[in-house]
Design a protein around this motif. Sequence first.
Motif, short mmCIF file in Angstrom:
data_model
loop_
_atom_site.label_atom_id
_atom_site.label_comp_id
_atom_site.label_asym_id
_atom_site.label_seq_id
_atom_site.Cartn_x
_atom_site.Cartn_y
_atom_site.Cartn_z
N LYS A 67 0.83 -1.21 0.00
CA LYS A 67 0.00 0.00 0.00
C LYS A 67 0.86 1.26 0.00
O LYS A 67 0.54 2.25 -0.66
CB LYS A 67 -0.93 -0.01 1.22
CG LYS A 67 -2.05 -1.04 1.10
CD LYS A 67 -2.86 -1.12 2.37
CE LYS A 67 -3.95 -2.19 2.23
NZ LYS A 67 -4.63 -2.46 3.50
N TYR A 68 1.97 1.20 0.76
CA TYR A 68 2.85 2.37 0.80
C TYR A 68 3.50 2.61 -0.56
O TYR A 68 3.62 3.76 -1.01
CB TYR A 68 3.94 2.17 1.86
CG TYR A 68 4.89 3.34 1.95
CD1 TYR A 68 4.50 4.54 2.56
CD2 TYR A 68 6.16 3.28 1.40
CE1 TYR A 68 5.35 5.62 2.63
CE2 TYR A 68 7.02 4.37 1.46
CZ TYR A 68 6.61 5.54 2.08
OH TYR A 68 7.45 6.61 2.12
N ASP A 69 3.93 1.53 -1.23
CA ASP A 69 4.55 1.66 -2.55
C ASP A 69 3.57 2.27 -3.56
O ASP A 69 3.98 2.98 -4.48
CB ASP A 69 5.03 0.30 -3.06
CG ASP A 69 6.27 -0.19 -2.32
OD1 ASP A 69 6.91 0.63 -1.64
OD2 ASP A 69 6.59 -1.39 -2.42
N ARG A 70 2.29 1.98 -3.41
CA ARG A 70 1.28 2.48 -4.36
C ARG A 70 0.79 3.88 -4.00
O ARG A 70 0.64 4.73 -4.88
CB ARG A 70 0.09 1.53 -4.41
CG ARG A 70 0.39 0.17 -5.00
CD ARG A 70 -0.83 -0.73 -4.94
NE ARG A 70 -1.91 -0.22 -5.77
CZ ARG A 70 -3.18 -0.59 -5.66
NH1 ARG A 70 -3.53 -1.46 -4.73
NH2 ARG A 70 -4.10 -0.09 -6.46
N PHE A 71 0.53 4.12 -2.71
CA PHE A 71 -0.15 5.34 -2.32
C PHE A 71 0.66 6.27 -1.42
O PHE A 71 0.17 7.33 -1.04
CB PHE A 71 -1.46 4.99 -1.60
CG PHE A 71 -2.35 4.07 -2.38
CD1 PHE A 71 -2.82 4.44 -3.62
CD2 PHE A 71 -2.72 2.83 -1.88
CE1 PHE A 71 -3.64 3.61 -4.36
CE2 PHE A 71 -3.54 1.99 -2.61
CZ PHE A 71 -4.01 2.38 -3.85
N GLY A 72 1.90 5.87 -1.06
CA GLY A 72 2.68 6.72 -0.16
C GLY A 72 2.15 6.66 1.26
O GLY A 72 1.50 5.69 1.67
N HIS A 73 2.37 7.72 2.03
CA HIS A 73 1.97 7.72 3.44
C HIS A 73 0.46 7.58 3.61
O HIS A 73 -0.02 7.02 4.59
CB HIS A 73 2.46 9.01 4.11
CG HIS A 73 3.95 9.06 4.31
ND1 HIS A 73 4.61 8.22 5.17
CD2 HIS A 73 4.90 9.82 3.72
CE1 HIS A 73 5.91 8.48 5.13
NE2 HIS A 73 6.11 9.44 4.25
N ALA A 74 -0.30 8.09 2.62
CA ALA A 74 -1.76 7.99 2.71
C ALA A 74 -2.22 6.54 2.73
O ALA A 74 -3.26 6.21 3.30
CB ALA A 74 -2.41 8.73 1.55
N GLY A 75 -1.44 5.65 2.11
CA GLY A 75 -1.82 4.26 2.03
C GLY A 75 -1.77 3.52 3.36
O GLY A 75 -2.41 2.48 3.52
N VAL A 76 -1.00 4.06 4.33
CA VAL A 76 -0.88 3.39 5.63
C VAL A 76 -1.35 4.28 6.77
O VAL A 76 -1.13 3.97 7.94
CB VAL A 76 0.59 2.95 5.87
CG1 VAL A 76 0.97 1.83 4.92
CG2 VAL A 76 1.56 4.11 5.70
N ASP A 77 -1.99 5.40 6.42
CA ASP A 77 -2.54 6.29 7.43
C ASP A 77 -3.98 5.87 7.71
O ASP A 77 -4.84 5.98 6.83
CB ASP A 77 -2.49 7.74 6.91
CG ASP A 77 -3.04 8.73 7.93
OD1 ASP A 77 -3.48 8.29 9.01
OD2 ASP A 77 -3.03 9.94 7.64
#
Length: 383
Positions: A67-77
Motif C-alpha cells: 500500500k505504501y509503494d502504491r499510495f505513499g503515506h496515505a496508504g498506511v494512514d
Amino acid sequence: MAAEKRDYYEVLGLKKGASEDEIKKAFRKMAMKYHPDRNPGDKEAEEKFKEVNEAYSVLSDPDKKSKYDRFGHAGVDPSSGFGGGAGGFGGFGGFEDIFDMFGGMFGGGFGGGQQQRRANQPRKGRDLQKAITITFEEAAFGTKKTIEVNKFVECPTCKGEGTKPGTSKKTCPKCGGSGQVTQSQKTPFGQFQSVTTCDRCGGSGKIIEEHCPECKGTGKIRKTVKLSIEIPAGVDNESVIPIRGQGEPGVNGGPTGDLYIVISVKPHKLFKRQGDDLYLEMPISFDQAALGSELIVPTLDGKVSYKIPAGTQPGTVFRLKEKGVKRLRRESKGDLYVKVNLEIPTKLNSKQKKAISEMAKVVSEDCYQKKGGFAEKLKEMFK
C-alpha cells in the motif's frame, strides 16, 4: 502545521523496491545507530529512532509495504481511508462505531452511556477521491493543476446549522436531549430494558422546528468547487496526494473530511519508467557498433552526447547517471539506462550489396569473438 513525513525508504537509506533482507539489514544498522542507550539524552537521536521504527513497521509488513509503494503515506494512514479498511477508496469517511451498529441490543449493560456520548459527538466529514491524468513530463518535473470537485459544502445561509436564519435548534422533546430512548419490556425471565437511538432527532438530541430555506435543514448544499493543486516532481501512477480539509463537512461540529488526488500518468513515446529510473532503446547501425560512435541520446532534460566504444554488441546497456526522474521530495534523480539494438538494413541496392560482400571477404572470422569461438567448438564436436 505538522512537519511532512520523510519517505520511509529514505529513512532507512534504501531505494524504493528494496528486498526484505535489505530492509532488515538497514533497520538493524539504523536502529543501532540511533538507539537511546547509545545516545543518552539526545532528543534528536530519539526522534530518529522513532522514525526508523515507524518506517520498518510499514516496510517489513508485505501488505502495508504494498500500500505504501502504491499510495505513499496515505496508504498506511488509518485516518486517510486507505489503511486497509474494507472500503478501499469507496469506504472513505465515517466508519461508524461498533456500538452504533448494534443499536441498543444489549441495553444499558454494554456501554449504553458510551453509545449516548458517541451519538452526539463531533464526527469527521466524508473523505473524497478525485482521479486526474497528467503527462509523463508533468509527473517527472511537477506541475500545477486546477481541478473541479462536485461535493457537499457548508450551507452559507445557515452556516451548517440547518435552521432558518434567526432561529436555533431546540432540545428534542422525546429524548430530552440525550439522543436515546429507553424502553422496558416484561418477559417470563423478568423486566428488560433496551436503549435505542431516538427516532425523532436521529440521536443528536436537537430538533429543527424551522428549516433553512436553502439547504432544507441538512446544513449543507452541493456545489462544484475549483481547487488549485500542486503536484510534486517524481509522482508516478497511483501516487496519492492528500489535500487536508477539502472533503465534505463534518457532523456535529466535527472537522471537514479530506480530498485524495489519485494520479494516472500517460505513457511516453520513448521512455519506460521503473521507479525513478528511465529505460530507452536506441537503434544503431553496423558501422556504429563496429567502429564506435558518438550517439545523441534524448533525455527528459534535453539531448546529451554519449560515446559508445568500438565493438559494441547488440543489447548492450549503458547507464547515464542522474538522467532519470527526480525522486519524490528529494533532490537526487534516478538513472537513464540506454539499450542499443543493432539494426540490419533491409533495402539495399546492388552497389550496397556488393560493398557489404567485399567487406565480408576482408573481415575474417577472427574478428568475431563469439562466432570464431563457436566455429572452433563445431570443429571439436565433429572431429
